[in-house]
Each structure stands twice: as structure tokens, then as C-alpha cells.
Design a protein around this motif. Structure first.
Motif, short mmCIF file in Angstrom:
data_model
loop_
_atom_site.label_atom_id
_atom_site.label_comp_id
_atom_site.label_asym_id
_atom_site.label_seq_id
_atom_site.Cartn_x
_atom_site.Cartn_y
_atom_site.Cartn_z
N UNK A 1 0.83 -1.21 0.00
CA UNK A 1 0.00 0.00 0.00
C UNK A 1 0.86 1.26 0.00
N UNK A 2 1.93 1.23 0.77
CA UNK A 2 2.81 2.40 0.85
C UNK A 2 3.61 2.58 -0.43
N UNK A 3 3.96 1.46 -1.06
CA UNK A 3 4.66 1.54 -2.34
C UNK A 3 5.99 2.28 -2.22
N UNK A 4 6.19 3.21 -3.17
CA UNK A 4 7.46 3.92 -3.26
C UNK A 4 7.66 4.90 -2.11
N UNK A 5 6.55 5.25 -1.40
CA UNK A 5 6.65 6.28 -0.38
C UNK A 5 7.34 5.78 0.90
N UNK A 6 7.41 4.47 1.10
CA UNK A 6 8.13 3.97 2.27
C UNK A 6 9.64 4.20 2.15
N UNK A 7 10.29 3.80 1.06
CA UNK A 7 11.73 4.15 0.95
C UNK A 7 11.96 5.65 0.82
N UNK A 8 10.96 6.39 0.36
CA UNK A 8 11.11 7.84 0.22
C UNK A 8 11.10 8.57 1.57
N UNK A 9 10.82 7.84 2.66
CA UNK A 9 10.95 8.46 3.98
C UNK A 9 12.38 8.95 4.18
N UNK A 10 13.33 8.28 3.52
CA UNK A 10 14.74 8.67 3.66
C UNK A 10 14.98 10.09 3.20
#
Length: 243
Positions: free
Chosen positions: A114-123
Motif C-alpha cells: 500500500x505504501x509503495x514507493x513512499x516507504x523508501x522515500x521516507x529517507x
């Protein structure tokens, strides 16, 4: 203890990452369509801030500040590595985000999808880096306060994305004017919520400290009244003498 409580509530309500300084808006707008997804990302942000802010505080205190290397010996006391702050902070954040991504993928594949690309983009979420930079700018003195600030800042961001996600789920069934549907009405609601959070600006600000009375000045309201009464009587007596 009071300092910890004050910092906790100020970071959540008054200095909210979203509504006060508008950090982390990309994830805030993109992942706030569903409450379940918003809760997952908000929890991940709390975890990352709770880990990275104290770690970066330790780096700042014992490695990056001017003179921070004096613990290695007197010959290192003049070293200033503050120019490495951004690189070190981002490296710490990227490491912790990678750890969060691995854990979420392992224990909650549905949330990971569900989070998709936005989880690694937390960095590269500016709210995460902002937490460490604000910690440095505030000159937080202890590791406990740094942990407090990281957790409370994360909770503030979590409340912001949870609130807007709950509202966006409701306004799907509302008669929103066509030009404002989607991000338009979301920006308007965010602005109104920001104004609402500004109302907390008077919290925990404390009162003005009472100035110590100067020599010869009254120290209480009763003494003030007595002094004024004596002045009036003295003026009356002087008037009678003149007459």
C-alpha cells in the motif's frame, strides 16, 4: 520533568511538522487517501524520528560540533566537523529507513504494497531531516530531550496525516465543487487545520516573570494602596498649611 512535558506538547501541537513548518507535505498529500495507509506511514515516521534524532544528537555532540572531538585528546579539541552534518544525518536516516522497510515487508506485506514507493522515500522526507536539524538548532542539551523531541515530532506528523486521511475519506461522499476536487480541497482543509493548530500557540508559553521591586518600591498590592493613601494625606496636609 516540566521541560520534557513542555517540549512534548509543543512539538505535537505548536511546532507541528506539517501545520507549523509544512515539512513532509509530499507524503502527507500522497498517502492520506486511506486511514489504514496513513496509520502505517505515520507509525513508520514516528519510529524513524525516534531512532534518528537521538542518534544524530550523539553524532552532533561527540563528533560534529566544534571541539566535540576533545574526548579523543587535547590535540583534537580544535577540530570542527560541522560541515559534515547533512551527510552524517542523511546517512543515519537512510540506514534506519532501510531497516523499517525490511521490517514492514517482513511482517506486513499488505501495508508494504500500500505504501509503495513512499516507504523508501521516507529517507528523503524533509520532516525526518528537519527533526534532526531542528534538534541541532534548538541546542537540545540531553539525550532524553532528543528522544522526547523525536517521538513527539513524529506523533505530531502522525496526527496530521491521520486527521487529513479521515477527512478525505468523508469528503468523497460530499458535494465538493468540481474545480476543488482532489488536492484543491485537501490544500484548503490543510490550511484551515493549520489555522486551528495556531490556536495552540499560547500553550505552555508561561507568564511574564515578575520583576524584583526596586529599593523603596512597594512589594505588594496592599503596600501600594497604603503608599498611595499616605501620599494623598500628605498632599492634603500641605494644602492646609499653605492656606
Amino acid at each position: 520533568m516540566i521541560e520534557h512535558i513542555e517540549l512534548f506538547f509543543k512539538s505535537i501541537f505548536i511546532d507541528n511538522m506539517v501545520f507549523a513548518v509544512f515539512l513532509g507535505m509530499c507524503s502527507y498529500l500522497a498517502v492520506s487517501k486511506k486511514v489504514a495507509t496513513a496509520v502505517g506511514l505515520g507509525a513508520a515516521v514516528i519510529f524513524v524520528l525516534a531512532i534518528t534524532v537521538p542518534l544524530n544528537w550523539l553524532l552532533d555532540q561527540y563528533l560534529l560540533q566544534p571541539g566535540a572531538l576533545k574526548w579523543l585528546g587535547a590535540e583534537y579539541a580544535d577540530y570542527d566537523l560541522s560541515f559534515l552534518s547533512f551527510i552524517m544525518f542523511i546517512a543515519t536516516i537512510a540506514t534506519m529507513v532501510q531497516l523499517v522497510e525490511i521490517v514492514v515487508e517482513k511482517f506486513s506485506p499488505s501495508l508494504y504494497n500500500s505504501l509503495g514507493i513512499f516507504l523508501p522515500l521516507i529517507a528523503v522526507n524533509c520532516a525526518i531531516l528537519g527533526g534532526s536539524l531542528f534538534m541541532q538548532a534548538r541546542e537540545i542539551e540531553t539525550l532524553g530531550l532528543a528522544l522526547n523531541y523525536g517521538v513527539s515530532s513524529g506523533i505530531g506528523w502522525f496526527l496530521a496525516i491521520l486527521a487529513i486521511a479521515a477527512i478525505r475519506e468523508k469528503i468523497r461522499y460530499s458535494n465538493v465543487p468540481a474545480p476543488l476536487r482532489g488536492l484543491g480541497i485537501t490544500f484548503i482543509i490543510t490550511g484551515l487545520m493549520g489555522i486551528g493548530f495556531l490556536s495552540f500557540g499560547g500553550m505552555l508559553t508561561g507568564g511574564d516573570e515578575e520583576e524584583a521591586p526596586k529599593e523603596g518600591e512597594p512589594t505588594s498590592q496592599v503596600e501600594t494602596i497604603e503608599t498611595e493613601t499616605e501620599t494623598v494625606v500628605e498632599l492634603a496636609n500641605n494644602t492646609k498649611i499653605i492656606e
